[in-house]
Scaffold this motif. Structure first.
Motif, PDB file in Angstrom:
ATOM      1  N   CYS A 169       1.146   0.080  -8.801  1.00  4.56           N
ATOM      2  CA  CYS A 169      -0.068  -0.665  -9.144  1.00  4.56           C
ATOM      3  C   CYS A 169      -0.647  -0.020 -10.405  1.00  4.56           C
ATOM      4  O   CYS A 169      -1.120   1.117 -10.365  1.00  4.56           O
ATOM      5  CB  CYS A 169      -1.065  -0.604  -7.987  1.00  4.56           C
ATOM      6  SG  CYS A 169      -2.411  -1.785  -8.106  1.00  4.56           S
ATOM      7  N   HIS A 170      -0.633  -0.763 -11.524  1.00 11.38           N
ATOM      8  CA  HIS A 170      -0.861  -0.164 -12.851  1.00 11.38           C
ATOM      9  C   HIS A 170      -1.496  -1.178 -13.805  1.00 11.38           C
ATOM     10  O   HIS A 170      -0.818  -2.111 -14.204  1.00 11.38           O
ATOM     11  CB  HIS A 170       0.500   0.334 -13.381  1.00 11.38           C
ATOM     12  CG  HIS A 170       0.553   0.616 -14.849  1.00 11.38           C
ATOM     13  ND1 HIS A 170      -0.321   1.462 -15.478  1.00 11.38           N
ATOM     14  CD2 HIS A 170       1.399   0.146 -15.826  1.00 11.38           C
ATOM     15  CE1 HIS A 170      -0.022   1.520 -16.781  1.00 11.38           C
ATOM     16  NE2 HIS A 170       1.008   0.734 -17.009  1.00 11.38           N
ATOM     17  N   PRO A 171      -2.808  -1.014 -14.143  1.00 13.43           N
ATOM     18  CA  PRO A 171      -3.748   0.009 -13.715  1.00 13.43           C
ATOM     19  C   PRO A 171      -3.947  -0.002 -12.200  1.00 13.43           C
ATOM     20  O   PRO A 171      -3.719  -1.006 -11.539  1.00 13.43           O
ATOM     21  CB  PRO A 171      -5.050  -0.351 -14.439  1.00 13.43           C
ATOM     22  CG  PRO A 171      -4.617  -1.151 -15.623  1.00 13.43           C
ATOM     23  CD  PRO A 171      -3.427  -1.923 -15.138  1.00 13.43           C
ATOM     24  N   HIS A 172      -4.419   1.130 -11.721  1.00 13.92           N
ATOM     25  CA  HIS A 172      -4.379   1.362 -10.285  1.00 13.92           C
ATOM     26  C   HIS A 172      -5.599   0.804  -9.562  1.00 13.92           C
ATOM     27  O   HIS A 172      -6.746   1.055  -9.953  1.00 13.92           O
ATOM     28  CB  HIS A 172      -4.258   2.855 -10.011  1.00 13.92           C
ATOM     29  CG  HIS A 172      -4.026   3.173  -8.580  1.00 13.92           C
ATOM     30  ND1 HIS A 172      -4.977   3.751  -7.787  1.00 13.92           N
ATOM     31  CD2 HIS A 172      -2.945   2.952  -7.780  1.00 13.92           C
ATOM     32  CE1 HIS A 172      -4.498   3.893  -6.564  1.00 13.92           C
ATOM     33  NE2 HIS A 172      -3.267   3.414  -6.537  1.00 13.92           N
ATOM     34  N   ASN A 173      -5.325   0.037  -8.540  1.00 11.10           N
ATOM     35  CA  ASN A 173      -6.332  -0.472  -7.625  1.00 11.10           C
ATOM     36  C   ASN A 173      -6.116   0.239  -6.293  1.00 11.10           C
ATOM     37  O   ASN A 173      -5.018   0.129  -5.728  1.00 11.10           O
ATOM     38  CB  ASN A 173      -6.139  -1.988  -7.456  1.00 11.10           C
ATOM     39  CG  ASN A 173      -7.049  -2.614  -6.429  1.00 11.10           C
ATOM     40  OD1 ASN A 173      -7.937  -1.980  -5.895  1.00 11.10           O
ATOM     41  ND2 ASN A 173      -6.810  -3.888  -6.143  1.00 11.10           N
ATOM     42  N   PRO A 174      -7.071   1.049  -5.816  1.00 10.42           N
ATOM     43  CA  PRO A 174      -8.508   0.981  -6.077  1.00 10.42           C
ATOM     44  C   PRO A 174      -9.098   2.073  -6.968  1.00 10.42           C
ATOM     45  O   PRO A 174     -10.298   2.048  -7.235  1.00 10.42           O
ATOM     46  CB  PRO A 174      -9.084   1.136  -4.670  1.00 10.42           C
ATOM     47  CG  PRO A 174      -8.165   2.142  -4.030  1.00 10.42           C
ATOM     48  CD  PRO A 174      -6.791   1.801  -4.556  1.00 10.42           C
ATOM     49  N   THR A 175      -8.328   3.065  -7.413  1.00  8.13           N
ATOM     50  CA  THR A 175      -8.943   4.219  -8.086  1.00  8.13           C
ATOM     51  C   THR A 175      -9.321   3.927  -9.530  1.00  8.13           C
ATOM     52  O   THR A 175     -10.117   4.662 -10.113  1.00  8.13           O
ATOM     53  CB  THR A 175      -8.008   5.436  -8.073  1.00  8.13           C
ATOM     54  OG1 THR A 175      -6.884   5.190  -8.944  1.00  8.13           O
ATOM     55  CG2 THR A 175      -7.511   5.742  -6.666  1.00  8.13           C
TER      56      THR A 175
END
Length: 383
Positions: A169-175
């Protein structure tokens, strides 16, 4: 410079068909959960849809060369990634794309690896495709001294000969991490060493809020591009998720043929209005997006300052997305989102759904007045 778009406008969605708002219909709840912004979509998209609807005929349709051209031009101009139109496989959504990848390239008893926390559908892929899940916890900020990071040592320890896929997941969900080139190259080396296919969900790529530019995974090098399935969509960027238009980009012709064959007959076509909205967004939506990102940065500053005032709330500002990942472990409550909903009437996403109990996700993609109202309510218990 003044913002030509009114992101402060309050749109009454309480009596609409919005999943976000209907979940708590007729309740005194501020919904800050699902990744759906409370902003009007770009005027160019609205105009294009109105023009198409005015034609009054909505029979079977197919993608045009125009929408593919707009799509390719967008990623070339913004990310220096040259996509050929024949690489695109249009899909009616990104989640179904994730499942299609697991189905096409996994097999019963094979394993897929991902990281936690992560967007909840990632954690369902293996089970629903009779595969094994290898969910590797990321390194937390209190472990790294900075932000969330992939734990390559743990990944190397967990991988087995049955592992066939890595789901990123890139950009990362949830961070909200926007991974650096060095991190992506390390992941590329890992996948190449272990002969893994890599699926990269890049739906939030246009919503980077920091100085860290988004780097498409498949643009790193030819070797990883040959093993990469990139999932992309205008839905999060332009707030048009309900129009269900996404794409898989697969440069390897063998993988692309295999993917197409696996979805044939059970994956519906993208609806005609989805294509209309996507083309308009990619061709004319850039000024709106630039203004949106500035507004989201302002909201992020509000959220960051609020979190700093809370001794027991730990918060690392996201580099991308409009999602704030709150560390509430100090309250020693396994499901803090449920607790906060009951106590304050603010609906957040539960951290345990992402594989991380004790956390909660807050959507700050909304007018400032709504964000401030939600934070004021949270102040009642997060003092």
């Amino acid at each position: 410079m003044s913002n030509p778009f009114d992101f402060d406008q309050i749109l009454n969605r309480q009596h609409s068909d919005s999943i976000k708002w209907q979940k708590y219909a007729n309740q005194d709840v501020i919904p800050m959960w699902v990744a759906d912004m409370d902003f009007a979509s770009p005027p160019s998209v609205v105009t294009a849809l109105q023009k198409r609807v005015a034609e009054q005929v909505y029979g079977y349709g197919h993608e045009s060369t125009d929408v593919a051209e707009a799509f390719c031009d967008w990623y070339s101009r913004r990310y220096h990634w040259q996509i050929e139109p024949e690489w695109i496989v249009w899909l009616p959504g990104l989640v179904c794309g994730l499942h299609a990848v697991a189905k096409a390239f996994g097999s019963p008893d094979s394993a897929l690896m991902t990281h936690t926390p992560v967007y909840p559908p990632f954690l369902k892929l293996a089970e629903r495709n009779q595969q094994l899940l290898q969910a590797v916890p990321m390194l937390k900020p209190d472990q790294t001294g900075s932000g969330w990071q992939l734990d390559f040592d743990a990944m190397a320890q967990q991988i087995t000969p049955q592992t066939k896929l890595f789901m990123l997941c890139h950009p990362h969900n949830p961070t909200g991490r926007a991974f650096t080139r060095e991190e992506l190259e390390q992941l590329s080396d890992f996948c190449l060493e272990h002969k893994l296919l890599l699926c990269s969900d890049e739906i939030h790529c246009d919503l980077v809020l920091s100085e860290q530019a988004h780097i498409p995974m498949a643009s790193l090098n030819e070797q990883i591009a040959d093993r990469c399935i990139s999932l992309l969509a205008p839905s999060k960027t332009f707030n048009i998720a309900g129009l269900a238009c996404s794409a898989a980009v697969i440069s390897n012709p063998i993988l692309r043929k295999q993917f197409k064959r696996s979805i044939q007959g059970f994956m519906p076509e993208v609806n005609i209005l989805g294509f209309v909205a996507a083309e308009a967004a990619y061709r004319e939506g850039e000024p709106w997006l630039d203004a949106l990102r500035e507004y989201l940065k302002e909201n992020l500053t509000i959220l960051t300052n609020w979190a700093k005032s809370k001794q027991q709330v730990k918060f690392t500002a996201p580099e991308a997305t409009y999602l704030g990942w709150l560390d509430l472990r100090a309250y020693e409550i396994e499901r803090p989102a449920q607790w906060l909903l009951q106590e304050t009437g603010v609906a957040l996403s539960e951290g345990s759904d992402f594989g991380c109990p004790g956390f909660a996700r807050l959507n700050f993609g909304c007018p400032k007045a709504q964000l401030l109202a939600a934070l004021t309510r949270l102040d009642q218990v997060l003092s």
